[in-house]
Design an enzyme around this catalytic site. Sequence first.
Site: not given
Length: 203
Positions: A40, A37
């Site tokens: 990302h 995450r």
Amino acid sequence: MNQQRVVHPIEEESFRRLRARVDTSHLAPLTRAVVERVVHSAADPAYVTDLVCDEPTLAAAHGALHTGAPVVADVEMVAAGITRRAAVCRLKEAVSGPGLTRSAHAVRLAYQQVGPGAIWVIGCAPTALEELLLLDAAPALVIGLPVGFVGAVESKAALRGSGLPSVSNISEKGGSAVAAAALNALLYHPYDPPHHQLAKENA
């Protein structure tokens, strides 16, 4: 909070491309969730080797988070990036003074409000992280990802040296988006309360 999250197709495709570019399959589940995450959020695969995570630490923090531990953010941008949970941020009320930045004062104010056992998410100010380390805050987790060329590397190294449960990174990189992303990874990861797990094992 534990309702199943609906993932947008764009996010699904983004993570597919991320995993095609960087192999994270060897990472433990919560570590992988946090690393992916963060990568990302920044579109920066270098975080795979820059982040410092510990799976047992993340597991304990994951449980604390999903059983009501308060969340504190150093700045409003971090608080705004955290989804599914309101975060305490006292920067608006904080004032600077001799040897004290607004960010450091905000940490003092937040600690007076939440007490020990909170999850602290610091993505902007190294002085906020430095101040937290001076307090007897007994945090459930410190996500220490402040960004900058002055003090960021040193404050994160001090966090790792403190022995507090933490997520950090080695370089000057960081920021509000990646700090919030690390916390969101723990929020999004499924939580199975211990009594549910025990019931499964005894079934």
